[in-house]
Design a protein around this motif. Structure first.
Motif, PDB file in Angstrom:
ATOM      1  N   LEU A   1       0.844  -1.195   0.012  1.00 21.72           N
ATOM      2  CA  LEU A   1      -0.043  -0.067   0.182  1.00 21.72           C
ATOM      3  C   LEU A   1       0.971   1.276  -0.174  1.00 21.72           C
ATOM      4  O   LEU A   1       2.099   1.235   0.475  1.00 21.72           O
ATOM      5  CB  LEU A   1      -0.839   0.099   1.247  1.00 21.72           C
ATOM      6  CG  LEU A   1      -1.903  -1.074   1.611  1.00 21.72           C
ATOM      7  CD1 LEU A   1      -2.331  -1.324   2.754  1.00 21.72           C
ATOM      8  CD2 LEU A   1      -2.833  -0.973   0.297  1.00 21.72           C
ATOM      9  N   ASP A   2       0.353   2.271  -0.540  1.00 24.36           N
ATOM     10  CA  ASP A   2       0.973   3.634  -0.391  1.00 24.36           C
ATOM     11  C   ASP A   2       0.518   4.366   0.892  1.00 24.36           C
ATOM     12  O   ASP A   2      -0.691   4.679   0.876  1.00 24.36           O
ATOM     13  CB  ASP A   2       0.850   4.456  -1.909  1.00 24.36           C
ATOM     14  CG  ASP A   2       1.502   5.536  -1.912  1.00 24.36           C
ATOM     15  OD1 ASP A   2       2.010   6.181  -0.721  1.00 24.36           O
ATOM     16  OD2 ASP A   2       1.807   6.136  -2.966  1.00 24.36           O
TER      17      ASP A   2
ATOM     18  N   TYR B   1      -5.746   8.930   4.625  1.00 26.29           N
ATOM     19  CA  TYR B   1      -4.394   8.333   4.226  1.00 26.29           C
ATOM     20  C   TYR B   1      -4.384   6.943   4.929  1.00 26.29           C
ATOM     21  O   TYR B   1      -4.660   6.607   6.239  1.00 26.29           O
ATOM     22  CB  TYR B   1      -3.268   9.318   4.548  1.00 26.29           C
ATOM     23  CG  TYR B   1      -3.238  10.645   3.953  1.00 26.29           C
ATOM     24  CD1 TYR B   1      -4.086  10.620   2.562  1.00 26.29           C
ATOM     25  CD2 TYR B   1      -2.430  11.610   4.245  1.00 26.29           C
ATOM     26  CE1 TYR B   1      -3.916  11.674   1.822  1.00 26.29           C
ATOM     27  CE2 TYR B   1      -2.402  12.725   3.501  1.00 26.29           C
ATOM     28  CZ  TYR B   1      -3.012  12.816   2.376  1.00 26.29           C
ATOM     29  OH  TYR B   1      -2.829  13.805   1.630  1.00 26.29           O
TER      30      TYR B   1
ATOM     31  N   ARG C   1       1.491  15.991  -2.092  1.00 22.37           N
ATOM     32  CA  ARG C   1       1.022  15.705  -0.626  1.00 22.37           C
ATOM     33  C   ARG C   1       2.216  15.870   0.180  1.00 22.37           C
ATOM     34  O   ARG C   1       2.255  15.906   1.663  1.00 22.37           O
ATOM     35  CB  ARG C   1       0.517  14.262  -0.387  1.00 22.37           C
ATOM     36  CG  ARG C   1      -0.950  14.327  -0.915  1.00 22.37           C
ATOM     37  CD  ARG C   1      -1.591  13.136  -0.949  1.00 22.37           C
ATOM     38  NE  ARG C   1      -2.970  13.313  -1.724  1.00 22.37           N
ATOM     39  CZ  ARG C   1      -3.978  12.347  -1.938  1.00 22.37           C
ATOM     40  NH1 ARG C   1      -3.557  11.251  -1.696  1.00 22.37           N
ATOM     41  NH2 ARG C   1      -4.936  12.588  -2.765  1.00 22.37           N
ATOM     42  N   TYR C   2       3.632  15.595  -0.207  1.00 20.95           N
ATOM     43  CA  TYR C   2       4.931  15.840   0.504  1.00 20.95           C
ATOM     44  C   TYR C   2       5.075  17.276   0.497  1.00 20.95           C
ATOM     45  O   TYR C   2       6.040  17.680  -0.345  1.00 20.95           O
ATOM     46  CB  TYR C   2       5.806  14.957   0.052  1.00 20.95           C
ATOM     47  CG  TYR C   2       5.750  13.516   0.449  1.00 20.95           C
ATOM     48  CD1 TYR C   2       5.691  13.078   1.721  1.00 20.95           C
ATOM     49  CD2 TYR C   2       5.292  12.652  -0.332  1.00 20.95           C
ATOM     50  CE1 TYR C   2       5.465  11.789   2.373  1.00 20.95           C
ATOM     51  CE2 TYR C   2       5.199  11.137  -0.043  1.00 20.95           C
ATOM     52  CZ  TYR C   2       5.523  10.868   1.304  1.00 20.95           C
ATOM     53  OH  TYR C   2       5.343   9.460   1.635  1.00 20.95           O
TER      54      TYR C   2
ATOM     55  N   GLU D   1      -8.676   5.862  -2.980  1.00 20.42           N
ATOM     56  CA  GLU D   1      -7.647   6.231  -4.195  1.00 20.42           C
ATOM     57  C   GLU D   1      -6.953   4.835  -4.348  1.00 20.42           C
ATOM     58  O   GLU D   1      -6.841   4.738  -5.695  1.00 20.42           O
ATOM     59  CB  GLU D   1      -6.629   7.315  -3.545  1.00 20.42           C
ATOM     60  CG  GLU D   1      -7.247   8.519  -3.839  1.00 20.42           C
ATOM     61  CD  GLU D   1      -6.460   9.523  -3.236  1.00 20.42           C
ATOM     62  OE1 GLU D   1      -6.462  10.852  -3.474  1.00 20.42           O
ATOM     63  OE2 GLU D   1      -5.525   9.336  -2.420  1.00 20.42           O
ATOM     64  N   HIS D   2      -6.757   3.897  -3.579  1.00 18.24           N
ATOM     65  CA  HIS D   2      -5.905   2.758  -3.847  1.00 18.24           C
ATOM     66  C   HIS D   2      -6.896   1.944  -4.698  1.00 18.24           C
ATOM     67  O   HIS D   2      -6.765   1.365  -5.773  1.00 18.24           O
ATOM     68  CB  HIS D   2      -5.874   1.992  -2.551  1.00 18.24           C
ATOM     69  CG  HIS D   2      -4.491   2.109  -1.829  1.00 18.24           C
ATOM     70  ND1 HIS D   2      -4.204   3.028  -1.055  1.00 18.24           N
ATOM     71  CD2 HIS D   2      -3.404   1.673  -2.348  1.00 18.24           C
ATOM     72  CE1 HIS D   2      -3.124   3.042  -0.729  1.00 18.24           C
ATOM     73  NE2 HIS D   2      -2.295   2.311  -1.478  1.00 18.24           N
TER      74      HIS D   2
ATOM     75  N   ARG E   1      -0.744   8.909  -9.448  1.00 18.07           N
ATOM     76  CA  ARG E   1      -0.282   8.713  -8.271  1.00 18.07           C
ATOM     77  C   ARG E   1       1.090   9.343  -7.884  1.00 18.07           C
ATOM     78  O   ARG E   1       1.172  10.032  -6.960  1.00 18.07           O
ATOM     79  CB  ARG E   1      -0.031   7.235  -8.246  1.00 18.07           C
ATOM     80  CG  ARG E   1       0.880   6.772  -6.891  1.00 18.07           C
ATOM     81  CD  ARG E   1       1.588   5.661  -6.997  1.00 18.07           C
ATOM     82  NE  ARG E   1       2.192   5.450  -5.728  1.00 18.07           N
ATOM     83  CZ  ARG E   1       3.304   5.047  -5.537  1.00 18.07           C
ATOM     84  NH1 ARG E   1       4.114   4.746  -6.625  1.00 18.07           N
ATOM     85  NH2 ARG E   1       3.825   4.870  -4.289  1.00 18.07           N
TER      86      ARG E   1
ATOM     87  N   ILE F   1       0.693   7.527   1.605  1.00 14.99           N
ATOM     88  CA  ILE F   1       0.087   8.722   1.532  1.00 14.99           C
ATOM     89  C   ILE F   1      -1.235   8.843   0.438  1.00 14.99           C
ATOM     90  O   ILE F   1      -1.603  10.018   0.003  1.00 14.99           O
ATOM     91  CB  ILE F   1       1.215   9.774   0.992  1.00 14.99           C
ATOM     92  CG1 ILE F   1       0.856  11.087   1.435  1.00 14.99           C
ATOM     93  CG2 ILE F   1       1.476   9.423  -0.402  1.00 14.99           C
ATOM     94  CD1 ILE F   1       2.000  11.932   1.757  1.00 14.99           C
ATOM     95  N   LEU F   2      -1.647   7.633   0.071  1.00 10.57           N
ATOM     96  CA  LEU F   2      -3.118   7.470  -0.803  1.00 10.57           C
ATOM     97  C   LEU F   2      -4.025   7.246   0.240  1.00 10.57           C
ATOM     98  O   LEU F   2      -3.711   6.378   1.365  1.00 10.57           O
ATOM     99  CB  LEU F   2      -3.132   6.670  -1.786  1.00 10.57           C
ATOM    100  CG  LEU F   2      -1.700   7.125  -3.005  1.00 10.57           C
ATOM    101  CD1 LEU F   2      -2.049   5.918  -4.068  1.00 10.57           C
ATOM    102  CD2 LEU F   2      -1.979   8.328  -3.516  1.00 10.57           C
TER     103      LEU F   2
ATOM    104  N   PHE G   1       4.690  -1.152  -2.667  1.00 13.07           N
ATOM    105  CA  PHE G   1       3.779  -0.858  -3.601  1.00 13.07           C
ATOM    106  C   PHE G   1       4.140  -1.248  -4.780  1.00 13.07           C
ATOM    107  O   PHE G   1       3.181  -1.191  -5.876  1.00 13.07           O
ATOM    108  CB  PHE G   1       3.568   0.642  -3.271  1.00 13.07           C
ATOM    109  CG  PHE G   1       2.346   0.999  -3.988  1.00 13.07           C
ATOM    110  CD1 PHE G   1       1.020   0.775  -3.366  1.00 13.07           C
ATOM    111  CD2 PHE G   1       2.455   1.948  -5.178  1.00 13.07           C
ATOM    112  CE1 PHE G   1      -0.045   1.309  -4.251  1.00 13.07           C
ATOM    113  CE2 PHE G   1       1.272   2.425  -5.840  1.00 13.07           C
ATOM    114  CZ  PHE G   1      -0.117   1.859  -5.323  1.00 13.07           C
TER     115      PHE G   1
ATOM    116  N   LYS H   1       0.042  12.940  -7.130  1.00 14.17           N
ATOM    117  CA  LYS H   1      -0.509  13.271  -6.020  1.00 14.17           C
ATOM    118  C   LYS H   1       0.500  13.256  -4.955  1.00 14.17           C
ATOM    119  O   LYS H   1       0.319  13.968  -3.748  1.00 14.17           O
ATOM    120  CB  LYS H   1      -1.622  12.144  -5.654  1.00 14.17           C
ATOM    121  CG  LYS H   1      -2.876  12.309  -6.333  1.00 14.17           C
ATOM    122  CD  LYS H   1      -3.592  11.151  -6.218  1.00 14.17           C
ATOM    123  CE  LYS H   1      -5.222  11.424  -6.735  1.00 14.17           C
ATOM    124  NZ  LYS H   1      -6.019   9.989  -6.657  1.00 14.17           N
ATOM    125  N   ARG H   2       1.383  12.402  -4.648  1.00 18.30           N
ATOM    126  CA  ARG H   2       2.429  11.886  -4.009  1.00 18.30           C
ATOM    127  C   ARG H   2       3.373  13.538  -3.848  1.00 18.30           C
ATOM    128  O   ARG H   2       3.460  13.778  -2.708  1.00 18.30           O
ATOM    129  CB  ARG H   2       3.341  10.964  -4.264  1.00 18.30           C
ATOM    130  CG  ARG H   2       2.738   9.684  -3.851  1.00 18.30           C
ATOM    131  CD  ARG H   2       3.843   8.461  -4.508  1.00 18.30           C
ATOM    132  NE  ARG H   2       5.009   8.660  -3.799  1.00 18.30           N
ATOM    133  CZ  ARG H   2       5.529   8.103  -2.512  1.00 18.30           C
ATOM    134  NH1 ARG H   2       4.382   7.279  -2.009  1.00 18.30           N
ATOM    135  NH2 ARG H   2       6.561   8.060  -1.821  1.00 18.30           N
TER     136      ARG H   2
END
Lengths: 314, 255
Positions: free
Chosen positions: A88-89, A132, B20-21, A96-97, B13, A91-92, B89, B16-17
């Motif tokens: 899993l990520d 998240y 978000r950081y 969203e996953h 993705r 920060i999603l 991931f 978004k990452r």
């Protein structure tokens, strides 16, 4: 075509080490099939090959009627996978996953929302679906991963140690979930586990695998019936001598040592405890403890491999 | 169609990452400003700068520092594949029914989005170093930044494919990223260098990116703008092809 997964002498060799050695596996459609074995037995390697992540070094396999090497893409489109380690990520969000997965697996746009709702309903993340993933508990992460594996309606679902590291309550609920899934959907589940209880409760059939080989495959019920035996576990002061002595008793089918404890295989164990205790004191082996167990898959495993399944690192 | 959606999904993705950081966005703008303002002013007043650029040394290193930002962001975003692998991931993406080249392309486009956003912030701040910016220059710089970041991001992906853990990070920093930056002509003119150093500078793909940015922003460059753009475009295509090939052929150690 009755099998969802069929392997033909599939092998994976690394330089000096064979992780999977000529395994023939036949998984009937719509069954829950367990691959049971200790850590390092080759379960994950086997699953990785069936999921087309690793390439076999020998043999072949068909998943859903597709060749895992020549039709890797079709295989991937028709399976769902829940890996042993988290995938899993942080920060999603959960939603969203699922959205991402649906897009990657080409779920048509017009039914995507419907599927998303369906899965979110199933995995019961509630409001957490829009937070998240790093805020999720272990059980929620696992449920999300299982749900994600389902969103494209796969024909075969691979679960690699689905309940590893979860608390007993969460484990039970995931078992129920997998069971319902198999009952209500047209789906074959292949799961690997080193929890005997898991295989016993869930699986229609299990294959016991050790050091890259399949030792036996049967339904849990038959495997246990084959043992035809209850186990008496006895601790005495000099177990080696006691094993030799006790073997002379007529009703003992098998006697052996596991980790310094004497294991006796008997039928109708509850009636025989007095006789065993009497015999031991006659022979001068005061019994420190005695325990009766009806057969479970752990015993099946011990019978076939001579060691406990859960002994980590051997 | 499915492949395009796959590329888009992976791009989404990455993007978004990136957003978000937040701390990453802040540092990615602050660090180049420190270089420009402190290093640029400091060294600029210590040495007599030979160029005839209005704005002097600070203006001279301005495109170099944009190049540096693109280099760092692109390579490190490429290396994020190592983290994806460590946190698991990557498996989710690699077992999806889309081709590996699409995965690489989506990733590379995500990387260049991040780089281009950072580059545009620096381009907007051009007044700080007294470089004038018009819309046409801005667009030209963005195109150069885009091509550079696809190549450098692809290079990051190639390195990531061969690096098992983030422990290799310092090695990559010392032996690849810093030499590339220092040998790119970001901080000094590349004409009139000793031969041995010139050779190293000219095999460095970043040199051409920096030179192209310098041509666009300052109108001054060692090579014609078209040549530089051809070189960086060639580098970008090459890196994408190599990383697509590696991700298709190499068995990823994922478990």
């Amino acid at each position: 075509m009755g099998y969802a997964i069929e392997t033909n002498k599939i092998s994976k060799k690394y330089d000096s080490f064979t992780a999977v050695d000529s395994i023939d596996l036949k998984v009937p459609r719509n069954s829950i099939y367990g691959v049971l074995g200790p850590n390092g037995a080759g379960k994950t390697t086997l699953i990785s090959m069936l999921c087309t992540i690793l390439r076999p070094t020998g043999g072949s396999a068909m998943v859903n009627g597709y060749d895992i090497e020549k039709q890797a893409k079709q295989v991937r489109a028709s399976i769902g996978i829940v890996f042993q380690s988290r995938a899993l990520d942080d920060i999603l969000t959960g939603r969203e996953h699922l959205e991402m997965h649906a897009a990657l697996y080409g779920v048509p746009k017009d039914i995507r929302q419907e599927r998303l709702d369906e899965v979110l309903d199933l995995i019961a993340l509630g409001k957490k679906a829009d937070e998240y993933v790093k805020t999720y508990s272990g059980g929620m992460k696992r449920r999300l991963e299982i749900g994600r594996g389902l969103i494209h309606h796969p024909k075969v679902l691979f679960l690699d140690e689905p309940t590893l590291g979860l608390d007993p309550q969460t484990r039970e609920s995931i078992w129920d979930y997998i069971y319902d899934l198999n009952q209500n959907h047209d789906i074959t589940v292949l799961l690997t586990t080193h929890y005997m209880e898991e295989a016993d409760k869930l699986c229609d059939e299990v294959a016991i695998i050790n050091q890259g080989h399949i030792i036996t495959s049967e339904s849990p019920k038959n495997l246990k019936r084959d043992l035809k035996a209850d186990t008496l576990t006895i601790t005495v002061d000099s177990p080696e001598e006691f094993v030799e002595k006790v073997k002379t008793l007529g009703f003992i089918k098998e006697a052996f040592l596991v980790d310094g404890e004497v294991k006796l295989m008997v039928e109708m164990g509850e009636n025989l405890i007095p006789a065993v205790v009497g015999f031991a004191s006659e022979q001068g082996f005061p019994i420190r403890s005695i325990e009766l167990e009806h057969p479970n898959l752990e015993d099946v495993f011990i019978k076939f491999t001579g060691s406990k399944i859960s002994s980590e690192g051997k | 169609m499915a492949e395009i959606e796959g590329i888009y999904t992976i791009w989404l993705r990455e993007t978004k990452r990136f957003f978000r950081y937040r701390s990453r966005i802040v540092t990615s703008v602050v660090t180049p400003l420190l270089w420009l303002i402190i290093f640029g002013t400091g060294l600029g007043s210590a040495v007599r700068f030979g160029g005839n650029i209005p704005g002097g040394y600070q203006a001279f290193i301005y495109p170099g520092i944009i190049g540096q930002t693109i280099l760092f962001t692109s390579i490190f975003s490429g290396l994020s594949v190592i983290m994806d692998r460590q946190y698991g991931f990557l498996k989710e993406i690699l077992v999806a029914p889309i081709s590996r080249p699409s995965i690489v392309l989506g990733k590379a486009l995500g990387i260049s989005t991040a780089s281009v956003i950072q580059a545009s912030i620096l381009l907007i701040l051009s007044f700080i170093v007294g470089v004038s910016m018009d819309p046409l220059t801005f667009v030209l710089c963005i195109i150069i930044a885009l091509i550079m970041s696809v190549g450098l991001g692809g290079m990051g992906l190639v390195i990531a494919a061969f690096t098992d853990s983030m422990e290799g990070f310092n090695l990559i920093m010392s032996f690849i990223v810093l030499p590339m930056f220092l040998l790119s002509g970001a901080l000094f003119p590349i004409t009139g260098l000793p031969t041995w150093l010139q050779a190293a500078v000219y095999i460095n793909p970043l040199t051409y990116g920096v030179d192209a940015l310098r041509a666009a922003t300052l109108g001054e460059s060692a090579l014609p703008l078209e040549i530089s753009i051809i070189v960086i475009a060639f580098f970008a295509v090459l890196m994408i092809l190599i990383s697509a090939l590696i991700f298709s052929k190499k068995e990823q150690s994922l478990m």
